[in-house]
Enzyme design. Structure first.
Site, short mmCIF file in Angstrom:
data_model
loop_
_atom_site.label_atom_id
_atom_site.label_comp_id
_atom_site.label_asym_id
_atom_site.label_seq_id
_atom_site.Cartn_x
_atom_site.Cartn_y
_atom_site.Cartn_z
N HIS A 232 0.82 5.83 2.41
CA HIS A 232 2.25 6.10 2.51
C HIS A 232 2.89 5.32 3.66
O HIS A 232 3.91 4.65 3.49
CB HIS A 232 2.46 7.61 2.69
CG HIS A 232 3.90 8.01 2.85
ND1 HIS A 232 4.50 8.14 4.09
CD2 HIS A 232 4.87 8.27 1.94
CE1 HIS A 232 5.76 8.49 3.92
NE2 HIS A 232 6.01 8.57 2.63
N GLY B 149 10.62 10.70 -1.92
CA GLY B 149 11.48 11.88 -1.95
C GLY B 149 11.64 12.43 -3.35
O GLY B 149 12.12 13.55 -3.54
N SER C 92 40.39 -20.54 6.86
CA SER C 92 39.10 -19.95 7.19
C SER C 92 39.30 -18.45 7.18
O SER C 92 40.13 -17.91 7.92
CB SER C 92 38.63 -20.43 8.56
OG SER C 92 37.41 -19.81 8.88
N CYS D 147 34.56 -17.39 8.48
CA CYS D 147 33.92 -17.42 9.79
C CYS D 147 33.68 -16.03 10.35
O CYS D 147 33.32 -15.86 11.49
CB CYS D 147 34.73 -18.27 10.77
SG CYS D 147 36.38 -17.61 11.06
N ARG E 62 5.32 12.78 -14.59
CA ARG E 62 5.52 11.83 -13.49
C ARG E 62 6.97 11.37 -13.45
O ARG E 62 7.52 10.93 -14.46
CB ARG E 62 4.63 10.60 -13.69
CG ARG E 62 3.28 10.94 -14.26
CD ARG E 62 2.53 9.71 -14.76
NE ARG E 62 2.17 8.77 -13.70
CZ ARG E 62 1.55 7.61 -13.94
NH1 ARG E 62 1.26 7.24 -15.18
NH2 ARG E 62 1.25 6.82 -12.95
N LYS F 115 8.35 2.86 -13.79
CA LYS F 115 7.01 3.28 -14.19
C LYS F 115 6.89 3.32 -15.71
O LYS F 115 5.94 2.78 -16.28
CB LYS F 115 6.72 4.67 -13.59
CG LYS F 115 5.26 5.03 -13.55
CD LYS F 115 5.03 6.41 -12.93
CE LYS F 115 5.20 6.39 -11.42
NZ LYS F 115 5.20 7.74 -10.84
N ARG G 238 3.13 -2.48 -11.38
CA ARG G 238 4.49 -2.97 -11.10
C ARG G 238 4.34 -4.22 -10.26
O ARG G 238 3.27 -4.47 -9.68
CB ARG G 238 5.31 -1.91 -10.35
CG ARG G 238 4.73 -1.62 -9.01
CD ARG G 238 5.36 -0.43 -8.35
NE ARG G 238 4.44 -0.02 -7.30
CZ ARG G 238 4.55 1.07 -6.59
NH1 ARG G 238 5.52 1.91 -6.81
NH2 ARG G 238 3.68 1.34 -5.65
N MET H 244 10.18 13.88 -7.02
CA MET H 244 9.10 14.84 -7.23
C MET H 244 7.76 14.13 -7.36
O MET H 244 7.64 13.13 -8.05
CB MET H 244 9.34 15.68 -8.49
CG MET H 244 8.37 16.85 -8.54
SD MET H 244 8.32 17.68 -10.13
CE MET H 244 7.15 16.66 -11.01
N TYR I 207 32.39 -23.46 2.46
CA TYR I 207 31.33 -23.22 3.43
C TYR I 207 31.39 -21.80 3.98
O TYR I 207 32.41 -21.12 3.86
CB TYR I 207 31.42 -24.23 4.59
CG TYR I 207 32.62 -24.03 5.50
CD1 TYR I 207 32.56 -23.15 6.58
CD2 TYR I 207 33.81 -24.72 5.27
CE1 TYR I 207 33.66 -22.95 7.41
CE2 TYR I 207 34.91 -24.52 6.08
CZ TYR I 207 34.84 -23.63 7.15
OH TYR I 207 35.92 -23.43 7.95
P1 ADP Z 1 3.43 7.88 -7.80
O1 ADP Z 1 4.74 7.46 -8.30
O2 ADP Z 1 3.50 8.67 -6.57
O3 ADP Z 1 2.47 6.73 -7.74
P2 ADP Z 1 2.08 8.68 -10.18
O4 ADP Z 1 2.86 9.22 -11.32
O5 ADP Z 1 1.66 7.27 -10.33
O6 ADP Z 1 2.86 8.92 -8.87
O7 ADP Z 1 0.83 9.63 -10.08
C1 ADP Z 1 0.20 10.05 -8.91
C2 ADP Z 1 -1.29 9.85 -9.08
O8 ADP Z 1 -1.78 10.51 -10.25
C3 ADP Z 1 -1.66 8.41 -9.23
O9 ADP Z 1 -2.87 8.17 -8.56
C4 ADP Z 1 -1.83 8.25 -10.70
O10 ADP Z 1 -2.71 7.21 -11.00
C5 ADP Z 1 -2.40 9.60 -11.10
N1 ADP Z 1 -2.08 9.94 -12.48
C6 ADP Z 1 -0.86 10.01 -13.03
N2 ADP Z 1 -0.94 10.33 -14.34
C7 ADP Z 1 -2.25 10.45 -14.63
C8 ADP Z 1 -2.96 10.75 -15.81
N3 ADP Z 1 -2.34 10.96 -16.95
N4 ADP Z 1 -4.29 10.79 -15.73
C9 ADP Z 1 -4.92 10.57 -14.56
N5 ADP Z 1 -4.32 10.29 -13.43
C10 ADP Z 1 -2.98 10.23 -13.43
MG MG Z 2 1.66 5.77 -8.90
#
Ligand code: ADP
Ligand code: MG
Ligand code: MG
Length: 902
Positions: free
Chosen positions: A456, A105, A786, A854, A96, A27, A340, A107, A874
């Site tokens: 999800h 899993g 082999s 094999c 984030r 990210k 991504r 945070m 092979y």
């Molecule tokens: P995930 O890895 O679960 O996608 P994110 O870090 O991307 O988590 O964030 C979860 C949600 O919060 C996403 O919809 C993201 O776009 C939104 N978000 C994250 N940071 C910001 C921010 N600075 N302002 C507005 N929305 C945010």
């Molecule tokens: Mg996200």
């Protein structure tokens, strides 16, 4: 290692780039990349995975981190012209998590950090929107309470539901400022009671607690489980992104959305995504309100829409691949929050790779890196029979392909319990969340009534390659009563349902399945060149052609009969790497083997062998014919003889019963005696392989004769037989020499009698550590090696596969002793290093030594790369895995092009 204090632990978004995923996580690296592309990303910074590693190892953050974060925060505050949590005009941020690989899993993101009882007032004034300020504050307490302080999220949800009920409204946007204020009071009480502390009012404390919570989340059970499944190392650590907030919840001119730069299911260009007005963060994927298709944004906010389309094109050209993105519109201003390279279905992977080649964005070698053997294997799954009379009850979104049939279950626990007892289950939920992960793993397929392609359930199922239909909105899923209703039909827990992840269709009852078009293509029943050729088949055909063009490894099949051999050939096999002759001793022939074992005299033994000879010969003639012109490696008898005799307990009982009736059967008594004599404590390490050939006179000679006579007959019929005789379980060159001398004599005899020159070669399996260690000597007597990596793995590890897999492998996997069973993927460090040194020693003795493998590893993607790298000629695998091995051999060659000197 440098001192920690010299290390840089924090990078501004302007400092990073997409190649720094190890350090900044996926990210963070991509946020930096977008920032540097000049795209509108809210300013922020990333704390490195190195900081997380220190935290995980020492239990505390690196000493320098606090100040370094402080310095970056100062800079951010300067850029934004306000301070974090400032009372009259607060800077707010999100915290984030973001590891190198995206991982459930970990945070969840906490938004709106910096709000407090004071600054919420400032935000209200600045935004001129009191409702928005209090909505943001209640979200902060809710997210922070749940993910940082560990409060049960349901408590907040319940309180929110109650507030809506009290107001007689159904959606959160109908709650007004006053309601939200009350809710904040309620939420704070929940935090106080449940977490035993007040919700922190200090902004920096909020931020630091959230950062630590991200570090801690690296080791949640869910994250650990996922890493194990995906073979992600446990010590990478996660980065933490601090990103200034932008707000999609400021009213109808604001909103938040997700999008793909092209259809992740088909690869086709177009506008794919969901948008939700007046919403923040996860609202769009959580299914709390109905989203609109991204195309509708054009009517809602044309300027932002056009800009977004432009950005998506920029991203796709820049990344040269499908990207997924998250964005937010704040009062008409577009912000990019994430991108991504997007997950995709196996079918889309093949199509996108060829589409990108056609667009001139990537070359063939790169196209090979965009697909993999696991995806190809997935495409070879059967599908539902479209003509079958099946009761279609709903249609949802085709989220992850495949055809799954199973009993309906409505919670993860039941899914796990039932699947453990051997039932196939379909997990049905309104929507899934990370708590459902284990149930999803246990299920054959996943069905949800809510959420889109980016929900999800959809994302996780695609990652696992598991069939999933989501957002089947007609379904009313009642998890409490464990049933679903749809247009009058009721499906109770335990009723069978069928779901088609390629079409989104849901059926009551069991629908029969048909083969995949990709298999039809490999079988030669469908042509990739035809005008109406399936788009997917055409893409697979092209990619396979790229792979075949570059690969160095040949691919052979493990096949014991003509039918398998012919299929293997259609699938692209370049010979047979392992024909097991024990299959030729079963069925009706078992009796002859019994006679051979019970023989007391040379005559009796010879007689038994003579009855087996013509049968074996016939088998070989068919096989050589099926594989005409291609090498066929025939392994002489390998398993211990008692495998051909009746079960010892069964026979003992039979004999005992007969004796009590006083009519003992002479043959049974002799058999029982033989069974006792041949009984072994460790049959795997007992009388088998070359040892059999050495102690049972005439056995191997008979087999060699059958091979030679069959080859001679094929030759005289103008065929081109290319048999290779393989001796199993050799531990020392002397064993091989004795068998080889005997075989050479038999072959010479047959050649003289038939007037042929058979050019048979004789080689050995390398499947014992001693053989590998003395490979240089063994190569003096062997024309080929082999590697029998199944037995080699058993003997190197001292594992009896059947015993250990069932008894303690789960524990080993759970403890991370290995990430994947060494029987699935070759253990490079142990077994692999023996293979490597045996290859070197063998070739040193005999430069033209032919080398193959094999064991089952021959069809395992990762292992194929290893065998390419150590320079085998092979790999040989089961017929069905051949396309996978071809593809992976091509990928390995394309990857090592240039660096490969062989
Ligand atoms: P995930 O890895 O679960 O996608 P994110 O870090 O991307 O988590 O964030 C979860 C949600 O919060 C996403 O919809 C993201 O776009 C939104 N978000 C994250 N940071 C910001 C921010 N600075 N302002 C507005 N929305 C945010
Ligand atoms: Mg996200
Ligand atoms: Mg073996």
């Amino acid at each position: 290692m440098s001192e920690h204090k010299e290390q840089k632990f924090v990078y501004d978004f302007t400092e990073g780039n997409r190649d720094l995923k190890d350090l900044l996580g996926g990210k963070g690296a991509n946020l930096a990349e977008m920032t540097n592309l000049g795209l509108p990303v809210p300013p922020g910074f990333t704390i490195t995975t190195e900081a997380c590693k220190v935290y995980l190892a020492s239990g505390d953050e690196p000493a320098a981190l606090r100040d370094e974060v402080g310095a970056h925060l100062d800079a951010l505050e300067k850029t934004m012209g306000k301070k974090l949590g400032q009372a009259d005009d607060p800077l707010l941020v999100s915290v984030r998590s973001g590891a190198k690989f995206s991982m459930p899993g970990m945070m969840d993101t906490v938004l709106n950090i910096g709000l407090s009882d004071k600054s919420v007032q400032g935000l209200a004034k600045q935004s001129n929107n009191e409702r928005f300020a209090w909505d943001s504050y209640r979200r902060l307490i809710q997210m922070f309470g749940k993910t940082v302080l560990g409060v049960d999220g349901e408590l907040f949800e319940d309180a929110l539901d109650k507030a809506k009920e009290a107001k007689k409204v159904t959606v959160d946007t109908d709650l007004e400022a006053a309601d939200l204020k009350k809710l904040v009071t309620r939420f704070k009480k929940i935090v106080k009671t449940e977490a035993g502390r007040d919700f922190p009012q200090d902004a920096r404390e909020q931020m630091d607690l959230a950062i630590h919570a991200v570090f801690d989340s690296w080791n949640t059970d869910r994250a650990k489980l996922y890493r194990r499944q995906e073979r992600i190392p446990g010590d990478l650590g996660t980065a933490v992104n601090i990103c200034s907030m932008v707000f999609g919840n400021l009213g109808p001119d604001s909103g938040t959305g997700v999008a793909f730069t092209r259809d992740p299911a088909s690869g086709h260009a177009g506008v794919y995504g969901d948008y939700l007005q007046d919403a923040q963060g996860e609202d769009v994927v959580a299914g709390i309100r109905n989203t609109v298709p991204l195309a509708d944004l054009e009517n809602i906010d044309k300027k932002s829409y056009d800009q977004l389309m432009q950005i998506m094109e920029t991203l796709e050209t820049h990344y040269k691949d499908l990207c997924d993105i998250e964005f937010t519109i704040e009062r008409g201003q577009l912000w990019m929050l994430q991108t991504r390279v997007g997950k995709r279905t196996a079918a889309a992977a093949f199509r996108i790779a060829t589409q990108l080649v056609d667009q001139g964005l990537i070359d063939e070698a790169e196209a090979l890196q965009r697909v993999n053997g696991a995806q190809l294997a997935q495409l070879m799954f059967p599908r539902f029979d479209e003509d079958a009379k099946a009761e279609k009850i709903a249609r949802g979104i085709a989220a992850s392909p495949g055809a799954a049939v199973g009993k309906a279950v409505f919670d993860s626990y039941t899914a796990i319990k039932w699947s453990r007892s051997g039932e196939k289950v379909i997990l049905i939920r309104r929507e899934t969340n990370p708590d459902d992960l284990e149930g999803m793993i246990a299920a054959e397929g996943i069905l949800t009534s809510r959420g889109g392609k980016t929900s999800h359930a959809a994302v996780v199922a695609r990652g696992m390659g598991k069939t999933c239909v989501c957002g089947a909105e007609e379904l009313e899923v009642d998890t409490k009563r464990r049933r679903l209703t749809v247009n009058g039909t009721v499906i109770e827990e335990g009723d069978v349902v069928s779901i088609d992840g390629s079409t989104g269709k849901v059926y009551a009852g069991e629908v029969p399945v048909v083969p995949s078009p990709v298999v039809e293509y490999f079988e030669g029943r469908m042509h990739a060149g035809a005008d109406d050729a399936d788009e997917l088949v055409a893409a697979v055909h092209r990619i396979m052609a790229y792979a075949d063009r570059v690969r160095r490894l040949r691919v052979r099949a493990n096949a014991d009969n003509a039918e398998d051999a012919l299929r293997a050939r259609r699938f692209g096999a370049q010979g047979i790497g392992l024909c097991r002759t024990e299959h030729m001793f079963l069925g009706e022939r078992r009796e002859m083997v019994e006679r051979l074992i019970l023989a007391d005299t040379d005559e009796e033994r010879e007689q038994a062998l003579n009855t087996l000879l013509p049968l074996q010969k016939k088998d070989f003639i068919e096989l050589f014919e099926a594989m005409d012109g291609l090498p066929v490696t025939v392994r002489l008898l390998d398993p211990p003889l008692h495998e051909f005799l009746p079960d010892i307990t069964e026979l003992s009982v039979r004999v005992a019963l007969a004796e009590s009736r006083k009519d003992a059967n002479e043959n049974d008594l002799r058999l029982l005696q033989a069974v006792h004599k041949l009984h072994e404590q460790n049959p795997m390490l007992g009388l088998r392989g070359v040892r059999l050939g050495l102690v049972i006179p005439g056995l191997f000679a008979m087999q060699v004769r059958a091979i030679a006579e069959a080859a001679a007959e094929r030759k005289n019929a103008k065929g081109d037989p290319r048999a290779e005789i393989m001796i199993p379980l050799v531990g020392t060159v002397q064993e091989l020499e004795i068998v080889k001398d005997e075989a050479d004599a038999v072959i010479a005899e047959v050649e003289a009698a038939t007037g042929t020159n058979l050019k048979l070669t004789i080689g050995t399996m390398i499947e014992l550590p001693r053989a590998a260690l003395t490979a240089g000597q063994i190569a003096e007597a062997a024309q080929f090696f082999s590697f029998g990596t199944n037995d080699l793995t058993q003997t190197v590890w001292g594992f009896s596969r059947d015993d250990v897999e069932a008894s303690f492998f789960t524990a080993y996997l759970e403890k991370g002793i290995f990430g994947v069973s060494p029987f699935e993927t070759i253990d490079k460090d142990g077994v692999g290093s023996l293979v490597r040194s045996a290859v070197e020693a063998g070739r040193a003795t005999r430069p033209d030594l032919k080398l193959g493998v094999c064991g089952e590893h021959g069809g395992d993607p990762e292992s194929v790369h290893f065998f390419h790298e150590v320079g085998l000629d092979y790999v040989s695998c089961s017929p069905f895995r051949i396309p996978v091995a071809r593809l992976e051999a091509g990928r390995a060659a394309a990857e090592s092009k240039g660096s490969d000197s062989r």
